[in-house]
Write a protein that holds these residues in place. Structure first.
Motif, PDB file in Angstrom:
ATOM      1  N   LEU A 119       0.670  -1.055   0.017  1.00  0.00           N
ATOM      2  CA  LEU A 119      -0.035   0.144   0.036  1.00  0.00           C
ATOM      3  C   LEU A 119       0.989   1.282  -0.007  1.00  0.00           C
ATOM      4  N   PRO A 120       0.248   2.550  -0.335  1.00  0.00           N
ATOM      5  CA  PRO A 120       1.163   3.558  -0.389  1.00  0.00           C
ATOM      6  C   PRO A 120       1.742   3.979   0.832  1.00  0.00           C
ATOM      7  N   ASP A 121       1.360   3.748   1.890  1.00  0.00           N
ATOM      8  CA  ASP A 121       1.967   4.131   3.295  1.00  0.00           C
ATOM      9  C   ASP A 121       3.027   3.092   3.661  1.00  0.00           C
ATOM     10  N   LYS A 124       1.901  -3.860   4.200  1.00  0.00           N
ATOM     11  CA  LYS A 124       2.070  -4.751   3.436  1.00  0.00           C
ATOM     12  C   LYS A 124       0.760  -5.830   3.552  1.00  0.00           C
ATOM     13  N   LEU A 125       0.249  -6.309   2.406  1.00  0.00           N
ATOM     14  CA  LEU A 125      -0.991  -7.178   2.535  1.00  0.00           C
ATOM     15  C   LEU A 125      -0.526  -8.340   1.866  1.00  0.00           C
ATOM     16  N   VAL A 126      -1.272  -9.564   2.373  1.00  0.00           N
ATOM     17  CA  VAL A 126      -1.262 -10.621   1.532  1.00  0.00           C
ATOM     18  C   VAL A 126      -2.840 -11.191   1.647  1.00  0.00           C
ATOM     19  N   LEU A 127      -3.306 -11.350   0.236  1.00  0.00           N
ATOM     20  CA  LEU A 127      -4.775 -11.840   0.054  1.00  0.00           C
ATOM     21  C   LEU A 127      -4.902 -13.275  -0.199  1.00  0.00           C
ATOM     22  N   ASN A 128      -5.608 -13.903   0.336  1.00  0.00           N
ATOM     23  CA  ASN A 128      -5.901 -15.456   0.157  1.00  0.00           C
ATOM     24  C   ASN A 128      -6.766 -15.184  -1.429  1.00  0.00           C
ATOM     25  N   LYS A 129      -7.030 -16.478  -1.810  1.00  0.00           N
ATOM     26  CA  LYS A 129      -7.613 -16.585  -3.023  1.00  0.00           C
ATOM     27  C   LYS A 129      -8.903 -15.970  -2.983  1.00  0.00           C
ATOM     28  N   PHE A 154      -2.646  -8.576   7.466  1.00  0.00           N
ATOM     29  CA  PHE A 154      -2.243  -7.110   7.289  1.00  0.00           C
ATOM     30  C   PHE A 154      -0.640  -6.940   8.082  1.00  0.00           C
ATOM     31  N   GLU A 155       0.178  -6.293   7.463  1.00  0.00           N
ATOM     32  CA  GLU A 155       1.308  -5.840   8.217  1.00  0.00           C
ATOM     33  C   GLU A 155       1.574  -4.278   8.219  1.00  0.00           C
ATOM     34  N   VAL A 156       0.689  -3.744   9.010  1.00  0.00           N
ATOM     35  CA  VAL A 156       0.487  -2.268   9.001  1.00  0.00           C
ATOM     36  C   VAL A 156       1.972  -1.445   9.496  1.00  0.00           C
ATOM     37  N   ALA A 157       2.175  -0.557   8.591  1.00  0.00           N
ATOM     38  CA  ALA A 157       3.306   0.351   8.932  1.00  0.00           C
ATOM     39  C   ALA A 157       2.710   1.439   9.987  1.00  0.00           C
ATOM     40  N   HIS A 158       3.664   1.635  10.900  1.00  0.00           N
ATOM     41  CA  HIS A 158       3.428   2.521  11.896  1.00  0.00           C
ATOM     42  C   HIS A 158       3.286   3.978  11.554  1.00  0.00           C
ATOM     43  N   ASP A 159       2.142   4.515  11.867  1.00  0.00           N
ATOM     44  CA  ASP A 159       1.805   5.929  11.828  1.00  0.00           C
ATOM     45  C   ASP A 159       0.894   6.398  12.856  1.00  0.00           C
ATOM     46  N   ARG A 160       1.401   6.714  13.974  1.00  0.00           N
ATOM     47  CA  ARG A 160       0.353   7.126  14.770  1.00  0.00           C
ATOM     48  C   ARG A 160      -0.508   8.389  14.827  1.00  0.00           C
ATOM     49  N   SER A 161      -0.128   9.236  13.945  1.00  0.00           N
ATOM     50  CA  SER A 161      -1.041  10.383  13.307  1.00  0.00           C
ATOM     51  C   SER A 161      -2.048  10.133  12.669  1.00  0.00           C
ATOM     52  N   HIS A 162      -1.780   8.918  11.791  1.00  0.00           N
ATOM     53  CA  HIS A 162      -2.950   8.346  10.743  1.00  0.00           C
ATOM     54  C   HIS A 162      -3.268   6.834  10.985  1.00  0.00           C
ATOM     55  N   PRO A 163      -4.112   6.504  12.041  1.00  0.00           N
ATOM     56  CA  PRO A 163      -4.698   5.266  12.261  1.00  0.00           C
ATOM     57  C   PRO A 163      -5.069   4.510  10.998  1.00  0.00           C
ATOM     58  N   PHE A 164      -4.945   3.276  10.996  1.00  0.00           N
ATOM     59  CA  PHE A 164      -4.962   2.338   9.986  1.00  0.00           C
ATOM     60  C   PHE A 164      -6.377   1.695  10.363  1.00  0.00           C
ATOM     61  N   THR A 178       0.960  -3.178  13.343  1.00  0.00           N
ATOM     62  CA  THR A 178       0.657  -4.275  13.892  1.00  0.00           C
ATOM     63  C   THR A 178       0.572  -5.209  12.794  1.00  0.00           C
ATOM     64  N   SER A 179       0.567  -6.711  12.910  1.00  0.00           N
ATOM     65  CA  SER A 179       0.109  -7.552  11.874  1.00  0.00           C
ATOM     66  C   SER A 179      -0.839  -8.517  12.693  1.00  0.00           C
ATOM     67  N   PHE A 180      -1.899  -8.575  11.605  1.00  0.00           N
ATOM     68  CA  PHE A 180      -2.958  -9.612  11.922  1.00  0.00           C
ATOM     69  C   PHE A 180      -3.617 -10.232  10.881  1.00  0.00           C
ATOM     70  N   ASN A 181      -4.444 -11.037  10.943  1.00  0.00           N
ATOM     71  CA  ASN A 181      -5.211 -11.699   9.955  1.00  0.00           C
ATOM     72  C   ASN A 181      -6.830 -11.528  10.049  1.00  0.00           C
ATOM     73  N   ILE A 182      -7.519 -11.133   8.949  1.00  0.00           N
ATOM     74  CA  ILE A 182      -8.738 -10.944   9.144  1.00  0.00           C
ATOM     75  C   ILE A 182      -9.484 -11.703   8.047  1.00  0.00           C
ATOM     76  N   LYS A 183     -10.611 -12.438   8.340  1.00  0.00           N
ATOM     77  CA  LYS A 183     -11.126 -13.489   7.608  1.00  0.00           C
ATOM     78  C   LYS A 183     -12.633 -13.288   7.596  1.00  0.00           C
ATOM     79  N   ARG A 184     -13.263 -12.607   6.136  1.00  0.00           N
ATOM     80  CA  ARG A 184     -14.490 -12.299   6.244  1.00  0.00           C
ATOM     81  C   ARG A 184     -15.567 -13.837   5.918  1.00  0.00           C
ATOM     82  N   PHE A 185     -16.285 -14.377   6.648  1.00  0.00           N
ATOM     83  CA  PHE A 185     -17.463 -15.547   6.418  1.00  0.00           C
ATOM     84  C   PHE A 185     -18.476 -14.923   5.979  1.00  0.00           C
ATOM     85  N   LYS A 186     -19.565 -15.809   5.524  1.00  0.00           N
ATOM     86  CA  LYS A 186     -20.677 -15.168   5.110  1.00  0.00           C
ATOM     87  C   LYS A 186     -21.850 -14.753   6.311  1.00  0.00           C
TER      88      LYS A 186
END
Length: 312
Positions: A119-121, A124-129, A154-164, A178-186
């Motif tokens: 991402l521009p900031d 870094k992201l990794v998208l599953n299929k 998500f591996e989010v770049a640190h920027d306290r003035s602009h929350p992600f 921080t880094s974390f995984n999000i999954k959207r189920f039905k």
């Protein structure tokens, strides 16, 4: 669509909208763009310094004065018609302004492959299929991401003035770095934190997750209790490994079904089994299932794309 966004539609109207969304991918894209514009317009309305009542009275006085000076034979069109015309122009201008300045998003889809995205900031992201997300074009100052479907690490770049901020259905996740995984189920959203911490907002409630914690947020329920994440099965699409640690066998089987696109079922007796092992994704499904059967003393039966595991 506005009634739908405000939850004011009837059951029949709900079905009509859902049917329209499912009929064409373009309809869904149009709806999400409309939804963004609607949300942004509400934000602008909240910060507006215009006194609507005073403006209305000034406008009405001008019209009354004009009507008083115009001969009856040439009386202008009804006042309400002018109000409607003005409202149309105001709405069109506001929509254009929002679309051009704050409502434009970049869409990213992984389709049938795992996709890495920067991402521009610097995040870094990794998208599953079969994952579809979108992010604001002015991303360095407006770090907003929407997950339409699928799963993202998500591996989010640190920027306290602009929350992600990530939005999924009626769930909002806010982080700084921080880094974390999000999954959207039905009908649910799962969040697993690997490093750092995240704040989760849903239906007016808030919860904080820290490293190695997970939560499953069901659409029709309030925020549930968070729990310890005991394995790394969720990361298989990034690491190419199925890592279990005393993991319930049904959970591993669900992940294998998703990864390989098959239908594996368990007998009632096998559903109580737990397993600790590491299976490479590059291995064939048959080879990994053979390892599972040897480890837990199970037998495998296959019928075309359907596979069953049971106790010997």
């Amino acid at each position: 669509m506005i009634k739908f966004l405000l939850d004011e539609t009837t059951a029949a109207e709900n079905q009509e909208v859902k049917k329209w969304l499912a009929s064409d991918v373009k309809n869904k894209a149009y709806y999400h763009q409309f939804e963004r514009i609607w949300k942004e317009s509400q934000v602008l309305a909240q910060v507006s310094e215009v006194d609507e009542e005073a403006a209305w009275q000034r406008f009405k006085r001008r019209v009354d004065q004009r009507q008083a000076t115009v001969p009856l034979a040439k009386e202008p069109k009804p006042f309400r018609l002018w109000v409607r015309i003005a409202a149309v122009f105001i709405f069109c201008f506001a929509t254009w302004f929002i679309y051009k300045n704050v409502g434009t998003y970049t869409d990213v889809s992984s389709n049938d492959m795992v996709l890495s995205q920067a991402l521009p900031d610097g995040s870094k992201l990794v998208l599953n299929k079969n994952t579809h997300i979108s992010y604001a074009k002015n991303f360095k100052t407006n770090r907003n991401v929407e997950i339409e479907q699928g799963e993202v690490f998500f591996e989010v770049a640190h920027d306290r003035s602009h929350p992600f901020v990530i939005e999924i259905k009626n769930v909002k996740v806010e982080v700084v770095g921080t880094s974390f995984n999000i999954k959207r189920f039905k009908n649910a959203v799962e969040v697993i934190v690997e490093t750092g911490k995240v704040n989760i907002y849903k239906d007016g409630e808030q919860l904080r997750l820290i490293k190695d914690e997970r939560i499953l947020l069901k659409d029709d329920e309030r925020i549930a209790e968070k729990e310890k994440n005991e394995d790394n099965l969720h990361s298989y699409y990034r690491t190419q490994l199925f890592v279990t640690n005393n993991t319930p066998l049904p959970k591993l089987i669900t992940t294998l079904n998703e990864a390989y696109g098959v239908e594996i079922s368990l007998s009632d007796q096998a559903k109580d089994d737990r397993i600790s092992t590491t299976l490479p994704f590059k291995f064939s499904l048959e080879k990994n299932l053979k390892t599972i059967c040897e480890t837990l003393d199970l037998k495998m039966k296959r019928n075309q794309n359907k596979i069953s595991l049971s106790k010997k």
